[in-house]
Design a protein around this motif. Structure first.
Motif, PDB file in Angstrom:
ATOM      1  N   VAL A   1      29.934  16.909  94.087  1.00 38.17           N
ATOM      2  CA  VAL A   1      28.531  16.815  94.490  1.00 38.17           C
ATOM      3  C   VAL A   1      27.748  18.326  94.743  1.00 38.17           C
ATOM      4  O   VAL A   1      26.887  18.550  94.261  1.00 38.17           O
ATOM      5  CB  VAL A   1      28.187  16.130  95.921  1.00 38.17           C
ATOM      6  CG1 VAL A   1      26.756  16.096  96.128  1.00 38.17           C
ATOM      7  CG2 VAL A   1      28.859  14.715  95.617  1.00 38.17           C
ATOM      8  N   LEU A   2      28.412  19.033  95.625  1.00 37.65           N
ATOM      9  CA  LEU A   2      27.977  20.437  95.481  1.00 37.65           C
ATOM     10  C   LEU A   2      27.880  21.331  94.406  1.00 37.65           C
ATOM     11  O   LEU A   2      26.748  21.942  93.907  1.00 37.65           O
ATOM     12  CB  LEU A   2      28.770  21.173  96.648  1.00 37.65           C
ATOM     13  CG  LEU A   2      28.387  22.564  96.995  1.00 37.65           C
ATOM     14  CD1 LEU A   2      27.004  22.558  97.507  1.00 37.65           C
ATOM     15  CD2 LEU A   2      29.266  23.200  98.170  1.00 37.65           C
ATOM     16  N   PRO A   3      29.064  21.303  93.505  1.00 38.13           N
ATOM     17  CA  PRO A   3      28.943  22.057  92.216  1.00 38.13           C
ATOM     18  C   PRO A   3      27.964  21.449  91.472  1.00 38.13           C
ATOM     19  O   PRO A   3      27.286  22.378  90.835  1.00 38.13           O
ATOM     20  CB  PRO A   3      30.288  21.600  91.774  1.00 38.13           C
ATOM     21  CG  PRO A   3      31.127  21.503  92.788  1.00 38.13           C
ATOM     22  CD  PRO A   3      30.373  20.570  93.767  1.00 38.13           C
ATOM     23  N   ALA A   4      27.580  20.039  91.330  1.00 41.81           N
ATOM     24  CA  ALA A   4      26.663  19.374  90.425  1.00 41.81           C
ATOM     25  C   ALA A   4      25.181  19.940  91.144  1.00 41.81           C
ATOM     26  O   ALA A   4      24.247  20.525  90.357  1.00 41.81           O
ATOM     27  CB  ALA A   4      26.898  17.991  90.519  1.00 41.81           C
ATOM     28  N   ALA A   5      25.030  20.269  92.562  1.00 37.96           N
ATOM     29  CA  ALA A   5      23.675  20.403  92.974  1.00 37.96           C
ATOM     30  C   ALA A   5      23.469  21.915  92.641  1.00 37.96           C
ATOM     31  O   ALA A   5      22.302  22.086  92.420  1.00 37.96           O
ATOM     32  CB  ALA A   5      23.749  20.233  94.602  1.00 37.96           C
ATOM     33  N   LEU A   6      24.443  22.885  92.746  1.00 39.88           N
ATOM     34  CA  LEU A   6      24.220  24.293  92.599  1.00 39.88           C
ATOM     35  C   LEU A   6      24.063  24.540  91.007  1.00 39.88           C
ATOM     36  O   LEU A   6      23.281  25.461  90.804  1.00 39.88           O
ATOM     37  CB  LEU A   6      25.518  24.889  92.901  1.00 39.88           C
ATOM     38  CG  LEU A   6      25.705  25.068  94.389  1.00 39.88           C
ATOM     39  CD1 LEU A   6      27.111  25.682  94.550  1.00 39.88           C
ATOM     40  CD2 LEU A   6      24.816  25.686  95.098  1.00 39.88           C
ATOM     41  N   LYS A   7      24.530  23.543  90.069  1.00 41.71           N
ATOM     42  CA  LYS A   7      24.112  23.870  88.867  1.00 41.71           C
ATOM     43  C   LYS A   7      22.733  23.333  88.404  1.00 41.71           C
ATOM     44  O   LYS A   7      21.846  24.013  87.736  1.00 41.71           O
ATOM     45  CB  LYS A   7      25.100  22.945  87.896  1.00 41.71           C
ATOM     46  CG  LYS A   7      25.018  23.023  86.546  1.00 41.71           C
ATOM     47  CD  LYS A   7      26.175  22.243  85.802  1.00 41.71           C
ATOM     48  CE  LYS A   7      26.184  22.474  84.153  1.00 41.71           C
ATOM     49  NZ  LYS A   7      27.120  21.800  83.486  1.00 41.71           N
TER      50      LYS A   7
END
Length: 305
Positions: free
Chosen positions: A119-125
């Motif tokens: 979830v966090l990597p997707a949000a940062l992307k």
């Protein structure tokens, strides 16, 4: 913004944004007629505006001839500053609109360990692609600390395990729902099909998060144990996933963690599917953000996740 020195003609009041645009158009197009067409105004109006500007500044900005209109020495001296000033003004206006529309600014994100898997990597992307220029402040916290931080306005967006009770007006969106899997010491013998039962976990004792961290989920797990005639015996509490795994690797007990945690290759532990795992609650991960009457970076990001 790049500006001329106070002694430069550009420091005079008549040099407003419109006058600068007119000056650049004439300089770039090479004639009053072409510049007027480019600007979408009448040629006499443009000529009059440029003459008035020269009169008010007390300098000749253009040299006019049959071949067209070119910058004078005074005009050439200031044209780069004019061009830079207009570019910076346009950038400032765009930045102001982006802030007003909730497209840029500062976003404080708090998250639990399980958010870092997907979830966090997707949000940062998404932040990099859709909200370029936003300053992002990241803080890993426990679930309970995230609830307090969001309620007190210390963070703008929380990625945490639900259900939770948060003070104040907030919005919530479920972004991941995992089944629970058994986490066992690496040497623990599995059944022939590679599965274990909840009774196996109960015999080893449970390494789990403190009740203050996930009270609703812990109560739901205890209820599932009770329905099967088992005792949920917590032999060790740990407030971080890696600490839970370390305790299991040390042989202190077993644990129940979401399927997403299998990405952690922790030495000394093994994950196994529970034969009777359908009786257990799911492990939810949601994003929560402060409610607002206008779009914010947090609300728009949550909508994209």
């Amino acid at each position: 913004m790049v500006l001329p020195s106070p002694s430069s003609p550009l420091h005079a009041g008549p040099f407003d944004t419109r006058s600068m645009r007119y000056l650049l158009a004439v300089a770039d197009q090479g004639s009053m007629t072409a510049a007027a067409s480019y600007l979408g105004i009448a040629q006499p109006a443009l000529s009059q505006a440029m003459r008035r500007l020269e009169q008010e500044l007390g300098v000749r900005l253009f040299e006019r001839s049959r071949r067209g209109t070119v910058l004078s020495s005074a005009g050439r001296a200031v044209i780069d500053d004019v061009r830079a000033s207009l570019a910076m003004a346009a950038s400032a206006a765009q930045h102001a609109r982006a802030i007003a529309e909730g497209k840029t600014g500062r976003l404080r994100v708090g998250f639990v360990t399980h958010a870092v898997y997907e979830v966090l990597p997707a949000a940062l992307k998404l932040l990099h692609a859709e909200f370029r220029g936003t300053q992002v402040v990241l803080s890993e916290m426990s679930n309970a600390d995230l609830v307090n931080a969001l309620g007190q306005g210390d963070i703008d967006l929380a990625m945490l395990h639900t259900p939770v009770a948060v003070q104040g007006a907030v919005r919530q969106k479920l972004v991941r729902r995992d089944r629970l899997m058994a986490v066992l010491p690496a040497a623990y013998p599995l059944e022939p099909d590679g599965r274990v039962s909840l009774a196996d976990v109960a015999r080893l004792g449970l390494v789990w998060f403190p009740e203050s961290q996930l009270p609703s989920l812990r109560a739901a797990i205890a209820a599932a144990f009770l329905r099967m005639g088992l005792e949920m015996r917590v032999v060790q509490e740990a407030n971080r996933t890696l600490t839970v795994l370390s305790c299991v690797a040390a042989g202190i007990g077993a644990s129940l963690l979401p399927q997403s945690a299998t990405v952690l290759q922790h030495r000394g532990v093994q994950f196994a599917t529970l034969r009777d795992g359908e009786r257990l609650p799911h492990f939810e991960l949601s994003v929560l953000w402060q409610a607002s009457g206008r779009p914010t970076i947090a609300s728009q990001l949550a909508g994209l996740l």
